[in-house]
Scaffold this motif. Structure first.
Motif, PDB file in Angstrom:
ATOM      1  N   MET A 195       0.819  -1.144  -0.028  1.00 45.68           N
ATOM      2  CA  MET A 195      -0.029  -0.099  -0.077  1.00 45.68           C
ATOM      3  C   MET A 195       0.785   1.250   0.065  1.00 45.68           C
ATOM      4  O   MET A 195       1.624   1.254   0.788  1.00 45.68           O
ATOM      5  N   PRO A 196       0.570   2.307  -0.809  1.00 43.13           N
ATOM      6  CA  PRO A 196       1.376   3.466  -0.871  1.00 43.13           C
ATOM      7  C   PRO A 196       1.197   4.150   0.351  1.00 43.13           C
ATOM      8  O   PRO A 196       0.275   4.096   1.167  1.00 43.13           O
ATOM      9  N   GLU A 197       2.129   4.828   0.703  1.00 40.14           N
ATOM     10  CA  GLU A 197       2.148   5.820   1.832  1.00 40.14           C
ATOM     11  C   GLU A 197       1.064   6.749   1.814  1.00 40.14           C
ATOM     12  O   GLU A 197       1.037   7.462   0.942  1.00 40.14           O
ATOM     13  N   ASN A 198       0.595   7.099   2.906  1.00 42.79           N
ATOM     14  CA  ASN A 198      -0.617   8.096   2.976  1.00 42.79           C
ATOM     15  C   ASN A 198       0.025   9.601   3.004  1.00 42.79           C
ATOM     16  O   ASN A 198       0.986   9.738   3.545  1.00 42.79           O
ATOM     17  N   THR A 216     -11.542   6.708  -3.008  1.00 42.86           N
ATOM     18  CA  THR A 216     -10.333   5.957  -3.004  1.00 42.86           C
ATOM     19  C   THR A 216     -10.920   4.688  -2.275  1.00 42.86           C
ATOM     20  O   THR A 216     -10.471   3.488  -2.485  1.00 42.86           O
ATOM     21  N   SER A 241     -10.798   0.324  -3.152  1.00 45.56           N
ATOM     22  CA  SER A 241      -9.920  -0.732  -2.375  1.00 45.56           C
ATOM     23  C   SER A 241     -10.549  -1.427  -1.375  1.00 45.56           C
ATOM     24  O   SER A 241     -10.025  -2.592  -1.194  1.00 45.56           O
ATOM     25  N   GLU A 242     -11.618  -1.079  -1.028  1.00 43.98           N
ATOM     26  CA  GLU A 242     -12.308  -2.066   0.063  1.00 43.98           C
ATOM     27  C   GLU A 242     -13.112  -3.127  -0.540  1.00 43.98           C
ATOM     28  O   GLU A 242     -13.559  -3.226  -1.595  1.00 43.98           O
ATOM     29  N   TRP A 252     -11.467   2.597   7.139  1.00 45.39           N
ATOM     30  CA  TRP A 252     -10.942   1.765   6.044  1.00 45.39           C
ATOM     31  C   TRP A 252      -9.782   1.126   6.100  1.00 45.39           C
ATOM     32  O   TRP A 252      -8.760   1.841   6.025  1.00 45.39           O
ATOM     33  N   SER A 309      -8.193  -0.776   4.375  1.00 42.63           N
ATOM     34  CA  SER A 309      -7.437  -0.874   3.258  1.00 42.63           C
ATOM     35  C   SER A 309      -6.596   0.508   2.932  1.00 42.63           C
ATOM     36  O   SER A 309      -5.531   0.307   2.368  1.00 42.63           O
ATOM     37  N   LEU A 310      -6.976   1.417   3.394  1.00 39.21           N
ATOM     38  CA  LEU A 310      -6.305   2.459   3.399  1.00 39.21           C
ATOM     39  C   LEU A 310      -5.630   2.996   4.744  1.00 39.21           C
ATOM     40  O   LEU A 310      -4.744   4.025   4.728  1.00 39.21           O
ATOM     41  N   ARG A 311      -5.981   2.206   5.805  1.00 42.94           N
ATOM     42  CA  ARG A 311      -5.259   2.598   6.978  1.00 42.94           C
ATOM     43  C   ARG A 311      -5.694   4.003   7.227  1.00 42.94           C
ATOM     44  O   ARG A 311      -5.031   5.106   7.690  1.00 42.94           O
TER      45      ARG A 311
END
Ligand SMILES: Cc1cc2nc3c(=O)[nH]c(=O)nc-3n(C[C@H](O)[C@H](O)[C@H](O)COP(=O)(O)O)c2cc1C
Length: 200
Positions: free
Chosen positions: A1-4, A22, A26-27, A86, A88-90
């Motif tokens: 996962m790319p960094e936020n 987003t 991703s979910e 979320w 998947s996105l943290r």
């Protein structure tokens, strides 16, 4: 996962739109699922998941049965909190504010947009009340299905409606490297918003 990325300081509704879009990609399912926290007038809390069915600058909308536990709590105390997480996105979003009931026209339009089977399920459910056996629910479903099969739609039950939470605060939490996470809380300020960073 790319960094936020760092949380923007701009309009929180635009940040919500961006993160939600987003999350939908991703979910694995129900990116619109959110925890709804209510409380009795004397402060006993309860929480459950509901689905976000509309949002914009005027608020965040969900639908439910007003005779349910949450419905009874809402009738007595319109202050609620909403929570998205979320995985998947943290990312997490917290929303707080009072509810207003949507208009009958808005509730009718949304109810009629639902699939027939969902309309039947809602109409057949005495949500939150004891059920002697699952068969009882299935029999009610079959009876309502038969009753409205020809019409192809079920009228919205009067106890089924929507509520809009008008935010008095929106807070974004974002996972950042080394667990040095980021939090930014927005509160309304005149026609716009003001935001503050908080220790995570
Ligand atoms: C992902 C998910 C979405 C849900 N969406 C809704 C919803 O939009 N409206 C609703 O009334 N219940 C929804 N439910 C069921 C509620 O979590 C809850 O079981 C039900 O509303 C009764 O809650 P109450 O007894 O606190 O009123 C959902 C449950 C899950 C797990």
């Amino acid at each position: 996962m790319p960094e936020n990325d760092p949380i923007p300081t701009t309009d929180p509704c635009a940040i919500f739109d961006d993160w939600f879009a987003t999350a939908k990609e991703s979910e694995p399912n129900d990116a619109n699922a959110m925890a709804l926290a209510t409380a009795t007038p004397d402060g006993a809390p309860s929480a459950r998941m509901v689905l976000l069915k509309g949002h914009g600058p005027d608020g965040f909308v969900f639908y439910t049965n007003v005779h349910s536990r949450k419905g009874r709590e809402i009738r007595a105390n319109m202050q609620v909190a909403l929570l998205f997480h979320w995985k998947s996105l943290r990312r997490q979003i917290r929303i707080e504010g009072p509810l207003t009931e949507v208009t009958s026209a808005e509730a009718d339009a949304y109810f009629q947009s639902r699939p027939f089977v969902s309309q039947v399920g809602s109409a057949a459910s005495d949500q939150s009340r004891p059920l002697d056996a699952r068969e009882t629910y299935l029999e009610r479903v079959a009876q309502i299905e038969a009753q409205y099969a020809e019409a192809g739609e079920v009228p919205r039950p009067p106890h089924w409606t929507g509520f809009r939470c008008t935010p008095t605060a929106i807070e974004f939490w974002s996972d950042r490297p080394n667990r040095l996470h980021e939090r930014r809380r927005f509160v309304p300020d005149g026609d716009g918003w003001t935001s503050t960073l908080l220790y995570p």
